[in-house]
Design a protein around this motif. Structure first.
Motif, PDB file in Angstrom:
ATOM      1  N   MET A 101      24.155 -29.783   8.124  1.00  0.00           N
ATOM      2  CA  MET A 101      23.984 -28.616   7.270  1.00  0.00           C
ATOM      3  C   MET A 101      22.520 -28.460   6.885  1.00  0.00           C
ATOM      4  O   MET A 101      21.807 -29.439   6.636  1.00  0.00           O
ATOM      5  N   VAL A 102      22.058 -27.199   6.844  1.00  0.00           N
ATOM      6  CA  VAL A 102      20.695 -26.892   6.398  1.00  0.00           C
ATOM      7  C   VAL A 102      20.759 -25.767   5.378  1.00  0.00           C
ATOM      8  O   VAL A 102      21.701 -24.973   5.349  1.00  0.00           O
ATOM      9  N   THR A 103      19.743 -25.711   4.537  1.00  0.00           N
ATOM     10  CA  THR A 103      19.669 -24.708   3.479  1.00  0.00           C
ATOM     11  C   THR A 103      18.569 -23.707   3.832  1.00  0.00           C
ATOM     12  O   THR A 103      17.457 -24.110   4.181  1.00  0.00           O
ATOM     13  N   CYS A 104      18.888 -22.428   3.742  1.00  0.00           N
ATOM     14  CA  CYS A 104      17.958 -21.390   4.207  1.00  0.00           C
ATOM     15  C   CYS A 104      17.985 -20.176   3.286  1.00  0.00           C
ATOM     16  O   CYS A 104      18.941 -19.962   2.531  1.00  0.00           O
ATOM     17  N   ALA A 105      16.936 -19.392   3.409  1.00  0.00           N
ATOM     18  CA  ALA A 105      16.868 -18.085   2.758  1.00  0.00           C
ATOM     19  C   ALA A 105      15.896 -17.224   3.558  1.00  0.00           C
ATOM     20  O   ALA A 105      15.123 -17.740   4.371  1.00  0.00           O
ATOM     21  N   SER A 106      15.920 -15.938   3.316  1.00  0.00           N
ATOM     22  CA  SER A 106      15.008 -15.042   4.031  1.00  0.00           C
ATOM     23  C   SER A 106      13.621 -15.091   3.400  1.00  0.00           C
ATOM     24  O   SER A 106      13.471 -15.382   2.201  1.00  0.00           O
ATOM     25  N   PRO A 107      12.567 -14.802   4.162  1.00  0.00           N
ATOM     26  CA  PRO A 107      11.212 -14.737   3.594  1.00  0.00           C
ATOM     27  C   PRO A 107      11.126 -13.749   2.428  1.00  0.00           C
ATOM     28  O   PRO A 107      10.445 -14.010   1.430  1.00  0.00           O
ATOM     29  N   ALA A 108      11.821 -12.612   2.563  1.00  0.00           N
ATOM     30  CA  ALA A 108      11.782 -11.599   1.501  1.00  0.00           C
ATOM     31  C   ALA A 108      12.406 -12.131   0.217  1.00  0.00           C
ATOM     32  O   ALA A 108      11.888 -11.892  -0.884  1.00  0.00           O
ATOM     33  N   GLN A 153      24.413 -13.158   7.776  1.00  0.00           N
ATOM     34  CA  GLN A 153      23.922 -11.779   7.704  1.00  0.00           C
ATOM     35  C   GLN A 153      23.465 -11.418   6.285  1.00  0.00           C
ATOM     36  O   GLN A 153      22.447 -10.748   6.097  1.00  0.00           O
ATOM     37  N   PHE A 154      24.216 -11.855   5.279  1.00  0.00           N
ATOM     38  CA  PHE A 154      23.817 -11.605   3.896  1.00  0.00           C
ATOM     39  C   PHE A 154      22.469 -12.267   3.597  1.00  0.00           C
ATOM     40  O   PHE A 154      21.614 -11.700   2.930  1.00  0.00           O
ATOM     41  N   ALA A 155      22.300 -13.495   4.092  1.00  0.00           N
ATOM     42  CA  ALA A 155      21.043 -14.209   3.845  1.00  0.00           C
ATOM     43  C   ALA A 155      19.868 -13.509   4.513  1.00  0.00           C
ATOM     44  O   ALA A 155      18.796 -13.355   3.920  1.00  0.00           O
ATOM     45  N   ILE A 156      20.061 -13.085   5.763  1.00  0.00           N
ATOM     46  CA  ILE A 156      19.002 -12.362   6.478  1.00  0.00           C
ATOM     47  C   ILE A 156      18.626 -11.085   5.722  1.00  0.00           C
ATOM     48  O   ILE A 156      17.455 -10.683   5.692  1.00  0.00           O
ATOM     49  N   ALA A 157      19.634 -10.467   5.087  1.00  0.00           N
ATOM     50  CA  ALA A 157      19.402  -9.234   4.324  1.00  0.00           C
ATOM     51  C   ALA A 157      18.786  -9.503   2.950  1.00  0.00           C
ATOM     52  O   ALA A 157      18.601  -8.569   2.158  1.00  0.00           O
ATOM     53  N   GLY A 158      18.498 -10.787   2.643  1.00  0.00           N
ATOM     54  CA  GLY A 158      17.824 -11.119   1.400  1.00  0.00           C
ATOM     55  C   GLY A 158      18.712 -11.225   0.184  1.00  0.00           C
ATOM     56  O   GLY A 158      18.254 -11.109  -0.954  1.00  0.00           O
ATOM     57  N   GLN A 159      20.008 -11.477   0.420  1.00  0.00           N
ATOM     58  CA  GLN A 159      20.954 -11.505  -0.686  1.00  0.00           C
ATOM     59  C   GLN A 159      21.076 -12.863  -1.376  1.00  0.00           C
ATOM     60  O   GLN A 159      21.720 -12.973  -2.417  1.00  0.00           O
ATOM     61  N   GLY A 160      20.478 -13.915  -0.801  1.00  0.00           N
ATOM     62  CA  GLY A 160      20.577 -15.205  -1.463  1.00  0.00           C
ATOM     63  C   GLY A 160      20.321 -16.373  -0.535  1.00  0.00           C
ATOM     64  O   GLY A 160      19.832 -16.204   0.589  1.00  0.00           O
ATOM     65  N   LEU A 202      14.999 -16.216   8.893  1.00  0.00           N
ATOM     66  CA  LEU A 202      15.326 -17.150   7.823  1.00  0.00           C
ATOM     67  C   LEU A 202      14.288 -18.267   7.808  1.00  0.00           C
ATOM     68  O   LEU A 202      13.651 -18.547   8.827  1.00  0.00           O
ATOM     69  N   VAL A 203      14.168 -18.907   6.655  1.00  0.00           N
ATOM     70  CA  VAL A 203      13.256 -20.034   6.499  1.00  0.00           C
ATOM     71  C   VAL A 203      14.059 -21.202   5.933  1.00  0.00           C
ATOM     72  O   VAL A 203      14.818 -21.022   4.964  1.00  0.00           O
ATOM     73  N   GLN A 204      13.907 -22.392   6.534  1.00  0.00           N
ATOM     74  CA  GLN A 204      14.598 -23.555   6.012  1.00  0.00           C
ATOM     75  C   GLN A 204      13.883 -24.046   4.757  1.00  0.00           C
ATOM     76  O   GLN A 204      12.656 -24.150   4.711  1.00  0.00           O
ATOM     77  N   ILE A 205      14.665 -24.342   3.717  1.00  0.00           N
ATOM     78  CA  ILE A 205      14.119 -24.821   2.449  1.00  0.00           C
ATOM     79  C   ILE A 205      14.720 -26.179   2.103  1.00  0.00           C
ATOM     80  O   ILE A 205      15.658 -26.639   2.757  1.00  0.00           O
ATOM     81  N   LEU A 206      14.173 -26.816   1.089  1.00  0.00           N
ATOM     82  CA  LEU A 206      14.626 -28.142   0.656  1.00  0.00           C
ATOM     83  C   LEU A 206      14.639 -29.126   1.823  1.00  0.00           C
ATOM     84  O   LEU A 206      15.590 -29.882   2.018  1.00  0.00           O
ATOM     85  N   THR A 207      13.563 -29.096   2.606  1.00  0.00           N
ATOM     86  CA  THR A 207      13.510 -29.932   3.812  1.00  0.00           C
ATOM     87  C   THR A 207      13.335 -31.416   3.497  1.00  0.00           C
ATOM     88  O   THR A 207      13.468 -32.250   4.386  1.00  0.00           O
TER      89      THR A 207
END
Length: 303
Positions: free
Chosen positions: A163-170, A225-232, A250-255
């Motif tokens: 599992m990885v944690t991600c969010a959009s740049p926006a 799709q929601f994440a790519i759209a910047g929803q969380g 998307l960008v991986q976070i909490l690496t």
């Protein structure tokens, strides 16, 4: 009806545990299945099944006959497939079940290549998050993501699933970066219905986090799709997001944290003979996934 066909019907009834399910699997009427079993018992002058309103039970003679039938039918199937095979070309029908996103993103391209190389195969692929009973529902194999193997079946490890944690740049530009998993409580987390807790590992210590957010869904694809759209923020298997990561969507976070690690398995019934065509598909899939893992390891993280 010939003796061999009656044996096939008998085995199907035993494995399905009921006449109705066996009839559906065999594409016969329930009455045809029932008559075939009655004729078989008359021919053998033995009671093979003990029937009541709720279940079917093998008699002692029925168990012995079932075991012999399984070996005979498996031998016949092997001979037929070996005769048909030409340069590893296989033919016949294969029924598969797999989780929706795992099947769509990882397995479908592999199966498409398998079908291209083996035009004699027909495939029934059932993608569902429901736990499928392979015997009762007549499936040859299942692909499952589990932490441990299922002792009731023969399980072959296919891949690591991390599992990885991600969010959009926006989203990150608007809401700011995250330094520790505790920062997630200040963010909108996109939640998967069947995974209410996100687990992280750092320095050998485990941290559990219960996400909160405005969107919950039973579809990993919807979350992506929601994440790519910047929803969380999402917490999903790497195989589902690596395309979006590689394209910068998307960008991986909490690496600094490792996500929960599970395993992908190919599962088949322990007592059922594995036909050549099914084993060929299993081998083909494992070979392609290993190649894919090697490629993905050069990008970032195992699938």
């Amino acid at each position: 009806m010939d003796r061999f066909r009656r044996m096939e019907i008998f085995v199907a009834v035993v494995e399905a545990g009921q006449f109705t399910r066996a009839a559906e699997n065999l594409h016969l009427s329930k009455s045809a299945v029932s008559h075939a079993l009655t004729d078989l018992e008359k021919y053998l002058d033995l009671q093979l099944l003990s029937r009541n309103n709720r279940s079917l039970q093998l008699t002692g003679a029925g168990q012995s006959y079932y075991d012999h039938c399984k070996r005979i039918l498996a031998d016949v199937e092997d001979v037929e497939e070996q005769v048909r095979n030409d340069d590893r070309q296989v033919s016949g029908h294969i029924r598969i079940t797999a989780p929706d996103t795992f099947g769509s993103y990882l397995l479908t391209p592999i199966f498409a290549q398998f079908m291209e190389e083996n035009p004699g195969i027909t495939l029934d692929l059932n993608l569902t998050e429901r736990h499928v009973d392979l015997i009762e529902e007549g499936f040859d194999i299942a692909f499952r993501i589990m932490e441990t193997q299922d002792s009731q079946h023969i399980s072959t490890k296919l891949s690591d699933v991390r599992m990885v944690t991600c969010a959009s740049p926006a989203y990150l530009k608007k809401h700011g970066p995250l330094k520790t998993y505790k920062d997630l409580k200040h963010h909108d987390c996109l939640r998967y219905t069947r995974s209410p807790t996100w687990r992280f590992v750092k320095g050998g210590r485990h941290y559990d986090f219960v996400p909160q957010g405005s969107i919950t869904t039973n579809s990993g694809e919807n979350l992506r799709q929601f994440a790519i759209a910047g929803q969380g923020v999402i917490h999903l298997p790497f195989f589902l997001v690596y395309h979006a990561l590689s394209k910068g969507l998307l960008v991986q976070i909490l690496t600094d944290y490792e996500g929960r690690k599970m395993n992908g398995y190919i599962v088949r019934p322990a007592h059922r003979h594995c036909p050549v065509r099914v084993q060929h598909l299993i081998d083909f899939t494992i070979e392609r996934v290993i190649a894919m893992q090697t490629f993905l390891s050069n990008i970032e993280t195992p699938i």
